[in-house]
Design a protein around this motif. Structure first.
Motif, mmCIF file in Angstrom:
data_model
loop_
_atom_site.group_PDB
_atom_site.id
_atom_site.type_symbol
_atom_site.label_atom_id
_atom_site.label_comp_id
_atom_site.label_asym_id
_atom_site.label_seq_id
_atom_site.Cartn_x
_atom_site.Cartn_y
_atom_site.Cartn_z
ATOM 1 N N GLY A 73 0.790 -1.219 0.000
ATOM 2 C CA GLY A 73 0.000 0.000 0.000
ATOM 3 C C GLY A 73 0.819 1.264 0.000
ATOM 4 O O GLY A 73 0.339 2.321 0.418
ATOM 5 N N GLY A 74 2.065 1.193 -0.458
ATOM 6 C CA GLY A 74 2.899 2.385 -0.518
ATOM 7 C C GLY A 74 2.391 3.377 -1.548
ATOM 8 O O GLY A 74 1.645 3.022 -2.467
ATOM 9 N N ASN A 75 2.787 4.617 -1.402
ATOM 10 C CA ASN A 75 2.404 5.654 -2.345
ATOM 11 C C ASN A 75 3.075 5.375 -3.686
ATOM 12 O O ASN A 75 4.298 5.336 -3.776
ATOM 13 N N PRO A 76 2.323 5.160 -4.759
ATOM 14 C CA PRO A 76 2.946 4.815 -6.047
ATOM 15 C C PRO A 76 3.936 5.865 -6.531
ATOM 16 O O PRO A 76 4.953 5.527 -7.133
ATOM 17 N N GLU A 77 3.645 7.142 -6.294
ATOM 18 C CA GLU A 77 4.554 8.199 -6.722
ATOM 19 C C GLU A 77 5.902 8.061 -6.028
ATOM 20 O O GLU A 77 6.961 8.253 -6.633
ATOM 21 N N ALA A 78 5.864 7.718 -4.727
ATOM 22 C CA ALA A 78 7.105 7.543 -3.976
ATOM 23 C C ALA A 78 7.828 6.273 -4.407
ATOM 24 O O ALA A 78 9.049 6.260 -4.582
ATOM 25 N N VAL A 79 7.082 5.190 -4.590
ATOM 26 C CA VAL A 79 7.691 3.913 -4.959
ATOM 27 C C VAL A 79 8.362 4.006 -6.328
ATOM 28 O O VAL A 79 9.456 3.473 -6.549
ATOM 29 N N LEU A 80 7.732 4.720 -7.264
ATOM 30 C CA LEU A 80 8.227 4.776 -8.639
ATOM 31 C C LEU A 80 9.078 6.013 -8.911
ATOM 32 O O LEU A 80 9.399 6.297 -10.071
ATOM 33 N N MET A 81 9.483 6.724 -7.864
ATOM 34 C CA MET A 81 10.337 7.896 -8.071
ATOM 35 C C MET A 81 11.694 7.495 -8.644
ATOM 36 O O MET A 81 12.438 8.331 -9.145
ATOM 37 N N SER A 82 12.039 6.214 -8.580
ATOM 38 C CA SER A 82 13.328 5.753 -9.099
ATOM 39 C C SER A 82 13.412 5.832 -10.620
ATOM 40 O O SER A 82 14.512 5.794 -11.180
ATOM 41 N N LEU A 83 12.268 5.949 -11.291
ATOM 42 C CA LEU A 83 12.297 5.961 -12.752
ATOM 43 C C LEU A 83 12.873 7.280 -13.273
ATOM 44 O O LEU A 83 12.602 8.345 -12.717
ATOM 45 N N PRO A 84 13.672 7.215 -14.336
ATOM 46 C CA PRO A 84 14.321 8.425 -14.847
ATOM 47 C C PRO A 84 13.326 9.375 -15.487
ATOM 48 O O PRO A 84 12.259 8.956 -15.947
ATOM 49 N N PRO A 85 13.658 10.686 -15.558
ATOM 50 C CA PRO A 85 12.751 11.653 -16.142
ATOM 51 C C PRO A 85 12.663 11.533 -17.659
ATOM 52 O O PRO A 85 11.685 11.962 -18.263
ATOM 53 N N GLU A 86 13.689 10.969 -18.266
ATOM 54 C CA GLU A 86 13.716 10.789 -19.714
ATOM 55 C C GLU A 86 14.596 9.580 -20.017
ATOM 56 O O GLU A 86 15.635 9.387 -19.389
ATOM 57 N N ALA A 87 14.139 8.743 -20.925
ATOM 58 C CA ALA A 87 14.908 7.542 -21.292
ATOM 59 C C ALA A 87 14.598 7.203 -22.749
ATOM 60 O O ALA A 87 13.612 7.685 -23.319
ATOM 61 N N LYS A 88 15.448 6.354 -23.336
ATOM 62 C CA LYS A 88 15.239 5.919 -24.715
ATOM 63 C C LYS A 88 15.538 4.428 -24.836
ATOM 64 O O LYS A 88 16.301 3.864 -24.054
ATOM 65 N N TRP A 89 14.904 3.827 -25.836
ATOM 66 C CA TRP A 89 15.199 2.455 -26.197
ATOM 67 C C TRP A 89 15.580 2.427 -27.676
ATOM 68 O O TRP A 89 14.901 3.054 -28.502
ATOM 69 N N PRO A 90 16.665 1.756 -28.032
ATOM 70 C CA PRO A 90 17.098 1.739 -29.441
ATOM 71 C C PRO A 90 16.112 0.960 -30.311
ATOM 72 O O PRO A 90 15.336 0.145 -29.815
#
Length: 313
Positions: free
Chosen positions: A296-313
């Motif tokens: 039941g953690g706050n999703p925004e807090a749990v997923l703060m690890s995701l980068p602000p911008e990323a790419k996949w080739p």
């Protein structure tokens, strides 16, 4: 690969008053460490040379946002005993040096779902009740010359009690001296308590932060430990504090070492691809992400690890 599951034996929990005092000390430590890390990062933002890219921006500052697990209960459902406690997010976005960094703390309690309780040591013994406190940090940098980083430490109580955590460095292009200094800082912290800790926790880190579907390591490692219950709670807590101090000592130093260097568009493109790998790991394999969402953690807090911008080739 070695068995990394929790040991069968565990120290008995102390009396209620002693346990409550330990929980308070751990919670207060994580908050104090958060405050000092945020101050160190804000000082870095201020100290970027004026001729560097993005120096025209205002120095980044952390915005703090508290959250309460009770707020996640269904509307109109009344108090939910399975959702207790909360935390505070500290997020810096769009800085001169830090493109996005989160330093989050939480102290939560409640009951695991019956299914999830089967995965957590001691949960069956406590009828699914748990308490957990910790700090979690992820930094994504403007410059591809400055390594990204992850760090967390935590204390968990079910029918048993333990510490876990660690830190790992994620450079876009490895600089061997930076890798060596990062590892040396954590080896010193480990050796202060047990000379066997560093080789064991380094190996655990290498095994854990591995992107299996790509067959590659996420970064250049560090240490990772879990289920730490040596029988001496004071020493386990002191070790966990030393892990935090080691991070605060070495990582800002590495940022300052690299943050003034120029970089190319090609290096930036590679940085964005590496961030894609980082996102893949956290969404597919990371146990902390799963634990936060399953409790039941706050999703925004749990997923703060995701980068602000990323790419996949």
């Amino acid at each position: 690969m070695k068995d990394r599951s929790a040991p069968e034996t565990a120290s008995p929990l102390p009396d209620a008053a002693t346990l409550a005092h330990r929980q308070e000390r751990a919670r207060d430590w994580f908050r104090d460490l958060r405050d000092r890390i945020c101050a160190a990062f804000e000082a870095i933002e201020t100290d970027l040379d004026p001729d560097r890219p993005h120096a025209d921006l205002a120095p980044g500052r952390f915005a703090r946002k508290p959250w309460n697990r009770a707020d996640e209960a269904p509307e109109g459902g009344g108090p939910n005993p399975d959702l207790g406690g909360g935390g505070e997010m500290s997020i810096l976005r769009g800085g001169r040096v830090f493109e996005k960094v989160g330093v989050n703390i939480s102290t939560v309690h409640g009951h695991f779902s019956p299914q999830f309780a089967k995965e957590i040591p001691g949960a069956a013994r406590s009828d699914g009740r748990f308490w957990a406190a910790g700090i979690s940090l992820v930094a994504h940098m403007r410059s591809p010359r400055v390594p990204a980083v992850h760090m967390n430490t935590r204390m968990i109580v079910t029918g048993r009690s333990w510490f876990g955590g660690g830190a790992d460095l994620n450079p876009m292009v490895e600089v061997p001296t930076d890798t060596a200094d990062f590892h040396a800082a954590f080896k010193t912290a480990c050796d202060r308590h047990d000379p066997g800790y560093y080789p064991r926790f380094k190996e655990w880190c290498d095994e854990y932060f591995f992107i299996k579907h790509r067959g590659e390591a996420r970064g250049v490692g560090g240490i990772f430990y879990d289920y730490l219950d040596s029988g001496d709670w004071e020493d386990d807590f002191a070790f966990t504090r030393d892990v935090g101090e080691a991070f605060l000592d070495i990582y800002p130093a590495l940022v300052r070492r690299r943050m003034q260097e120029p970089w190319t568009d090609a290096e930036r493109e590679w940085q964005l691809e590496k961030r894609g790998r980082y996102a893949e790991f956290n969404l597919v394999y990371d146990r902390g992400t799963r634990f936060g969402l399953m409790t039941g953690g706050n999703p925004e807090a749990v997923l703060m690890s995701l980068p602000p911008e990323a790419k996949w080739p």
